[in-house]
Design a protein around this motif. Sequence first.
Motif, PDB file in Angstrom:
ATOM      1  N   TYR A 483      -3.441   2.048 -19.930  1.00  0.00           N
ATOM      2  CA  TYR A 483      -2.111   1.932 -19.315  1.00  0.00           C
ATOM      3  C   TYR A 483      -2.050   2.723 -18.012  1.00  0.00           C
ATOM      4  O   TYR A 483      -1.563   2.206 -16.985  1.00  0.00           O
ATOM      5  N   MET A 484      -2.541   3.967 -18.034  1.00  0.00           N
ATOM      6  CA  MET A 484      -2.543   4.766 -16.815  1.00  0.00           C
ATOM      7  C   MET A 484      -3.477   4.170 -15.765  1.00  0.00           C
ATOM      8  O   MET A 484      -3.184   4.202 -14.563  1.00  0.00           O
ATOM      9  N   LEU A 485      -4.604   3.594 -16.201  1.00  0.00           N
ATOM     10  CA  LEU A 485      -5.526   2.946 -15.272  1.00  0.00           C
ATOM     11  C   LEU A 485      -4.852   1.761 -14.583  1.00  0.00           C
ATOM     12  O   LEU A 485      -5.007   1.550 -13.373  1.00  0.00           O
ATOM     13  N   CYS A 486      -4.095   0.991 -15.352  1.00  0.00           N
ATOM     14  CA  CYS A 486      -3.375  -0.157 -14.786  1.00  0.00           C
ATOM     15  C   CYS A 486      -2.391   0.311 -13.715  1.00  0.00           C
ATOM     16  O   CYS A 486      -2.285  -0.292 -12.630  1.00  0.00           O
ATOM     17  N   LYS A 487      -1.657   1.396 -13.997  1.00  0.00           N
ATOM     18  CA  LYS A 487      -0.702   1.926 -13.021  1.00  0.00           C
ATOM     19  C   LYS A 487      -1.419   2.437 -11.770  1.00  0.00           C
ATOM     20  O   LYS A 487      -0.944   2.215 -10.643  1.00  0.00           O
ATOM     21  N   ASP A 488      -2.558   3.108 -11.948  1.00  0.00           N
ATOM     22  CA  ASP A 488      -3.300   3.641 -10.793  1.00  0.00           C
ATOM     23  C   ASP A 488      -3.836   2.526  -9.907  1.00  0.00           C
ATOM     24  O   ASP A 488      -3.805   2.625  -8.669  1.00  0.00           O
ATOM     25  N   ILE A 489      -4.338   1.448 -10.519  1.00  0.00           N
ATOM     26  CA  ILE A 489      -4.854   0.315  -9.729  1.00  0.00           C
ATOM     27  C   ILE A 489      -3.723  -0.329  -8.935  1.00  0.00           C
ATOM     28  O   ILE A 489      -3.865  -0.646  -7.741  1.00  0.00           O
ATOM     29  N   ALA A 490      -2.588  -0.545  -9.589  1.00  0.00           N
ATOM     30  CA  ALA A 490      -1.443  -1.147  -8.888  1.00  0.00           C
ATOM     31  C   ALA A 490      -0.989  -0.267  -7.729  1.00  0.00           C
ATOM     32  O   ALA A 490      -0.656  -0.770  -6.641  1.00  0.00           O
ATOM     33  N   LYS A 491      -0.976   1.054  -7.946  1.00  0.00           N
ATOM     34  CA  LYS A 491      -0.559   1.975  -6.882  1.00  0.00           C
ATOM     35  C   LYS A 491      -1.528   1.931  -5.706  1.00  0.00           C
ATOM     36  O   LYS A 491      -1.107   1.946  -4.529  1.00  0.00           O
ATOM     37  N   LYS A 492      -2.825   1.842  -5.997  1.00  0.00           N
ATOM     38  CA  LYS A 492      -3.820   1.796  -4.924  1.00  0.00           C
ATOM     39  C   LYS A 492      -3.717   0.498  -4.140  1.00  0.00           C
ATOM     40  O   LYS A 492      -3.875   0.483  -2.909  1.00  0.00           O
ATOM     41  N   ILE A 493      -3.422  -0.602  -4.829  1.00  0.00           N
ATOM     42  CA  ILE A 493      -3.249  -1.884  -4.132  1.00  0.00           C
ATOM     43  C   ILE A 493      -2.032  -1.820  -3.214  1.00  0.00           C
ATOM     44  O   ILE A 493      -2.062  -2.299  -2.072  1.00  0.00           O
ATOM     45  N   GLU A 494      -0.944  -1.224  -3.686  1.00  0.00           N
ATOM     46  CA  GLU A 494       0.264  -1.091  -2.854  1.00  0.00           C
ATOM     47  C   GLU A 494      -0.001  -0.271  -1.596  1.00  0.00           C
ATOM     48  O   GLU A 494       0.514  -0.589  -0.521  1.00  0.00           O
ATOM     49  N   ASN A 495      -0.814   0.789  -1.719  1.00  0.00           N
ATOM     50  CA  ASN A 495      -1.032   1.689  -0.594  1.00  0.00           C
ATOM     51  C   ASN A 495      -2.074   1.177   0.393  1.00  0.00           C
ATOM     52  O   ASN A 495      -2.055   1.588   1.562  1.00  0.00           O
ATOM     53  N   ASN A 496      -2.973   0.290  -0.030  1.00  0.00           N
ATOM     54  CA  ASN A 496      -4.112  -0.080   0.817  1.00  0.00           C
ATOM     55  C   ASN A 496      -4.123  -1.538   1.261  1.00  0.00           C
ATOM     56  O   ASN A 496      -4.956  -1.907   2.093  1.00  0.00           O
TER      57      ASN A 496
END
Length: 518
Positions: A483-496
């Motif tokens: 679950y935390m990995l999913c949130k981190d990937i989504a956050k990285k996609i938003e920022n990059n």
Amino acid sequence: MLAEIAVIGGSTGVGLAAGFFLQKYISAKQIGDSQDLAERIVTEARKEAEAFKKEVRVQAQDEIFAQKKELEQEIKAQESALKRQENRLQSKEERLEGKLEKVADKESRVVELEKRLIKQEKRLEEFEEELEHKADEHERKLQEISGLTVEEARENLMHEIESRTRHEAANMVRNIEMEAKESASKKAKEVLSLALQRYAGDYASEQTVTAVTLPSEDMKGRIIGREGRNIRALEAATGVDLIIDDTPETVVLSAFSPLRREVAKQALERLIHDGRIHPARIEDIVRKVEQEMDVKLRETGEQATFDVGVHGIHPDIVKLLGQLHYRTSFSQNVLQHSMEVAFLCGVMAAELGLDEKEAKRAGLLHDIGKAVDHEIEGPHAVIGADLAKKHGEHKAIVHAIAAHHEDVPPQSILANLVQAADSLSGARPGARKELLENYVKRLEELEGLATGFNGVSKAYAIQAGREIRVMVDADKVNDESTYMLCKDIAKKIENNMTYPGQIRVMVIREKRSVSYAK
């Protein structure tokens, strides 16, 4: 007769004398009586005065006696009050003495307790020293048994606590987000679906043409003119480069400004149709086309404001809206896109109980900066916000324009509405076109961001980049960490990454056990 008179006269004299003496006697008697009366009155007055004096004296004595009695009573009352006060003071003194005795007892007990505490502190210090000694010995034995130093054991303990905390935090975040999504996601989907259903936009977007078709190959020579004077005059008058190559019956217009390309296109088409191509005629035609274009831009902008239902916009902004008709973004006409965003903002604002006219106004003007972003440096959102502020737009509209690409953090519902409507307009099927090279590059970048995390084995971008599925190694990532990995990937996609709409991130963890029966 005389004798009678003499007798009468003599008798009269005697009578007078007798009367005189009688009168004198009476007066003397009266005087004596008066003196007696006066003496009696004086005597009686003296008696009355003596009596009154005695009476006054008696009354004075009575009053003195009464006052003396009252004074005695007051003195007795004061004496009794003083006596009571003395009794109270005496009782207070007795109580104070009792309290002083108790305080003295308590002080003595406190002194005894302090002595005991001092003894206990000494015992505790000795006990602590003994415990420290035992702890050091125990720690040394543990190190010998486990083979770990104190720092290594501390790191292991901290790692265990951190993993437990992360597990609890992940569960808490997941529960909170699930509860919020149950209400917010449902309402958001209803509003967005209603807005899309109520808008019937064209799926075939208009494109700006930069190539002019010639009636014959001979026309190329006439456009170039003797020693190139015609093509130089046309380029100087329009600011557009004319590319005449081997492409049959086609002239390519090259300029960064789409408006200048449109002016050059219309002028060249009129020159071809007229047939008279020389520098003076070129300048005359270009001047007329520019004048007609100014009128057409204003009319196009006014028609757009009328269609959307937004009024009171500054004439310069209206003209810039007309210029957006000749701008494209991902092959999507910018003016049509702005009108679509305005309509979607109005529908969503009406559903949320907000000002529909204000939302439409912000949606229509959100890309106004694209009309001049080739002339002014900076992001088109910031440029558009500056233009809107310069021409008297409300600060809420200015902020919504500046924040629709998050160049400025959105701080109002109106800014979020414009951002959502802009994403909807660009993400709907058929709205935009992308080159295959850019499309493949975006998918590769999306997959590369996901595979950069620890524990990710594979990542696949599907549905034209609208979703990415991430496969993780079950031995390295547990159920809670996914679950935390999913949130981190989504956050990285938003920022990059920059993309229209939204990208769904799905993390899949699968544990397979294989065995063979022999």
